[in-house]
Write an enzyme that holds these catalytic residues in place. Structure first.
Site, PDB file in Angstrom:
ATOM      1  N   CYS A   2       0.820  -1.189   0.000  1.00  0.00           N
ATOM      2  CA  CYS A   2       0.000   0.000   0.000  1.00  0.00           C
ATOM      3  C   CYS A   2       0.859   1.247   0.000  1.00  0.00           C
ATOM      4  O   CYS A   2       2.083   1.185  -0.062  1.00  0.00           O
ATOM      5  CB  CYS A   2      -0.892   0.005   1.250  1.00  0.00           C
ATOM      6  N   LEU A  51      -3.432  -1.695  -2.022  1.00  0.00           N
ATOM      7  CA  LEU A  51      -3.322  -2.725  -3.049  1.00  0.00           C
ATOM      8  C   LEU A  51      -3.623  -4.036  -2.343  1.00  0.00           C
ATOM      9  O   LEU A  51      -2.842  -4.503  -1.516  1.00  0.00           O
ATOM     10  CB  LEU A  51      -1.926  -2.752  -3.661  1.00  0.00           C
ATOM     11  N   ASP A 102      -2.890  -9.661   7.531  1.00  0.00           N
ATOM     12  CA  ASP A 102      -1.673  -9.492   8.327  1.00  0.00           C
ATOM     13  C   ASP A 102      -1.637  -8.130   9.011  1.00  0.00           C
ATOM     14  O   ASP A 102      -1.002  -7.957  10.051  1.00  0.00           O
ATOM     15  CB  ASP A 102      -0.420  -9.702   7.471  1.00  0.00           C
ATOM     16  N   VAL A 291      12.460  -8.841 -19.457  1.00  0.00           N
ATOM     17  CA  VAL A 291      12.533  -7.675 -20.331  1.00  0.00           C
ATOM     18  C   VAL A 291      13.639  -7.903 -21.360  1.00  0.00           C
ATOM     19  O   VAL A 291      14.676  -8.499 -21.058  1.00  0.00           O
ATOM     20  CB  VAL A 291      12.799  -6.390 -19.526  1.00  0.00           C
ATOM     21  N   SER A 377      11.334 -11.329  -6.994  1.00  0.00           N
ATOM     22  CA  SER A 377      12.500 -10.799  -7.692  1.00  0.00           C
ATOM     23  C   SER A 377      13.785 -11.315  -7.067  1.00  0.00           C
ATOM     24  O   SER A 377      13.848 -11.573  -5.862  1.00  0.00           O
ATOM     25  CB  SER A 377      12.483  -9.260  -7.629  1.00  0.00           C
TER      26      SER A 377
END
Length: 611
Positions: A2, A51, A102, A291, A377
């Site tokens: 968020c 989010l 959470d 990418v 990632s």
């Protein structure tokens, strides 16, 4: 995941200032496209953009609990990966929960343990709690600095936000940039607590900032400590494998689509292999994204940083693990689109000058967001395991400065982009030397170790407390600008602590970089990746990119009174735009990217310079 913001004022009735709080909250709509919420009390106002990742209907914020002594309200950004275990522990202590989020677990953790709740969390987080029982604001940031968090002390309180733009939306915050702000901007040393904006600071990683009527008080709850490593090689590799498997499994937990960022290097491939194995057990196929640039593989030329293109290795990994893979292929027009550059600058709040490595990351995340909401990632593995080339270059690591600056000299000032008088005032060499001495003074050492081991502990510490923080901020801003949550398994503090205290001789026991990671995860990797030499995030080699930069720089030169020339040298730019783009050096290209970033940044933010 968020965006959070807020305002504490001990002399103002903030219930009458909703419009200001709404403006601060609105700046982070991209970080939280799913929901918006505000909470106001006489001396505290909290804003939140959400989010939704876990407990989609139940995790609305700000979240508060009413106690007999007063209300406790919280805004929270991030993920606590151990929230299930913490919830069970808190239920055993008598706490009851209304949601499965959470966020509520962290709030009840604060009610149980106070500020020490930070010691119980495993994850990435930045949160602020207004505790009306003591009229105080408590701001807590995760150990590694994965989630951004800034604050701006005022005459009678404080402003805070996930990003500077939220704070700058308040009239009490001034858009001033002084010499110290510029020194760090052009130096790449990542001074702890630095913000480009005068009067604004970061909540440092592993730190708690408490604000009450007596002002701001800071306490460090976590830092890298030197500890003796007693495990042998086999045990160490097994422990790294165990930690990596547990971390990836925890970070795959989400109620939304997940994927992995795959570059074909060791780091992202290890995450991909472990994640694919886990999802297969759950009957799900992993999605992976990469990418690439038009013509990159066919026309690739080795350079000082990259020996091979990524594409062949990406294909090998995707084939081995059976992922549903998608390449996001970009051309110079997309990479140099001024609208994209402005979007990146607005996301980052600073003119970082990283060019296509920033715009391509943003466009990659934008494409991913159409398919997934959470991405894992491989960021930070090089800092944790010692992967960068300068870790293994005697000249760079013993140069008496930050090794990444010694390895690539000239990057700190944009390849002489700055006006000579500005360079003299900033004295970047002196600033870097001061920062280097300060950074070394923070390193703890063990007795009885060799000079080489002592030095490599320093090098590792510099990367884990300086360089990695800049990269984490970059990744968070670019991803959250499009509403994508990126998780970084290599930043789990258990792994960081363990590997940091592993001797350098063990980190390189097979004569290569990242030996521990390579051997701990080779069971999920194709042999081509096991054998691959470190290659950093890709950058286009198309001369069309440099040519487009030159054309845009010519337009800047033709703009009368452009404020960019308060910092940049017209003579340097004039020379750079006349060069052959096919033979342009990387430093010159970097300088042009920095010029264009500064040009658009001045236009977007209208800063007041005090140099």
């Amino acid at each position: 995941m968020c965006g959070i913001t807020g305002w504490v004022s001990f002399e103002t009735d903030l219930t009458q200032r909703r419009e200001v709080l709404d403006a601060m909250t609105g700046t982070m709509a991209c970080r939280g496209p799913d929901d918006s919420g505000t909470w106001l009390a006489p001396h505290a106002a909290l804003g939140h953009r959400r989010l939704a990742i876990i407990d989609l209907p139940g995790g609305r914020q700000p979240m508060s609990v009413t106690t007999p002594a007063g209300e406790v309200a919280m805004v929270y950004s991030g993920e606590a990966y151990n929230f299930t275990e913490l919830r069970r522990e808190l239920e055993g202590k008598g706490h009851t929960f209304r949601t499965d989020s959470d966020t509520e677990v962290v709030l009840h953790g604060y009610l149980e343990w106070g500020e020490s709740v930070a010691d119980h969390l495993n994850g990435m987080y930045a949160f602020a709690i207004w505790d009306a029982r003591d009229e105080k604001l408590v701001m807590i940031r995760d150990r590694m600095g994965i989630k951004p968090f800034y604050y701006y002390p005022t005459r009678d309180g404080v402003l805070f936000g996930s990003e500077p733009k939220a704070i700058l939306a308040n009239p009490a915050a001034k858009r001033i940039v002084d010499a110290d702000g510029l020194r760090e901007l052009f130096s790449f040393t990542k001074q702890p607590g630095w913000s480009l904006w005068f009067g604004m600071s970061e909540v440092e990683p592993g730190t708690i900032v408490r604000v009450d009527r007596d002002g701001a008080h800071t306490r460090t709850y976590w830092k890298l400590e030197a500890r003796e490593h007693t495990d042998d090689q086999e045990t160490t590799v097994a422990r790294v494998r165990e930690l990596m498997t547990d971390i990836v499994h925890r970070q795959l937990v989400a109620d939304v689509p997940r994927c992995v960022l795959l570059s074909g290097g060791l780091d992202s491939s290890a995450i991909t292999g472990l994640a694919a194995a886990r999802l297969r057990e759950e009957g799900e196929q992993l999605r992976t994204f990469s990418v690439d640039f038009v013509g990159q593989e066919e026309n690739f030329k080795p350079d000082e940083m990259r020996d091979t293109p990524d594409s062949p290795f990406i294909r090998d990994v995707a084939k081995l693990v059976g992922s549903a893979h998608q390449d996001v292929v970009l051309d110079p027009a997309a990479l140099t689109d001024p609208a994209v550059r402005r979007a990146v600058l607005t996301a980052r709040d600073i003119p970082a000058g990283l060019g296509d490595m920033d715009t391509s990351l943003y466009l990659l995340f934008k494409a991913i967001r159409a398919e997934s909401t959470v991405a894992l990632s491989g960021e930070s593995a090089d800092e944790v395991f010692g992967g960068y080339r300068w870790f293994h270059d005697d000249t760079a690591r013993n140069a008496g400065t930050f090794p990444w600056l010694a390895f690539r000299t000239g990057v700190q000032d944009g390849g002489n982009l700055l006006r000579p008088d500005v360079s003299r005032k900033l004295d970047l060499d002196g600033y870097i030397a001061d920062q280097y001495r300060t950074a070394l003074a923070q390193v703890e050492h063990l007795d009885g170790v060799s000079a080489d081991e002592r030095r490599m502990r320093e090098v590792c510490h510099l990367h884990l407390t300086r360089m990695v923080r800049a990269l984490l901020d970059r990744k968070d801003r670019a991803s959250m600008a499009v509403g994508l949550e990126v998780r970084v398994p290599f930043c789990d503090h258990r792994l960081v602590e363990y590997v940091y205290n592993t001797p350098w001789s063990l980190k390189t026991f097979d004569g290569r970089e990242k030996s521990l990671l390579r051997h701990a995860t080779k069971h999920v990797l194709p042999q081509s990746v096991v054998d691959r030499v470190k290659s950093p995030y890709p950058s286009t080699q198309d001369p069309g990119y440099a040519a487009a930069l030159q054309q845009q720089a010519k337009e800047v030169l033709a703009t009368p009174g452009d404020p960019v020339f308060e910092l940049a040298s017209r003579e340097w730019v004039t020379d750079a735009v006349s060069q052959d783009p096919a033979t342009m050096t990387s430093l010159t290209r970097h300088g042009l990217d920095r010029l264009l970033d500064l040009h658009h940044w001045f236009d977007i933010y209208r800063p007041e310079l005090r140099v």
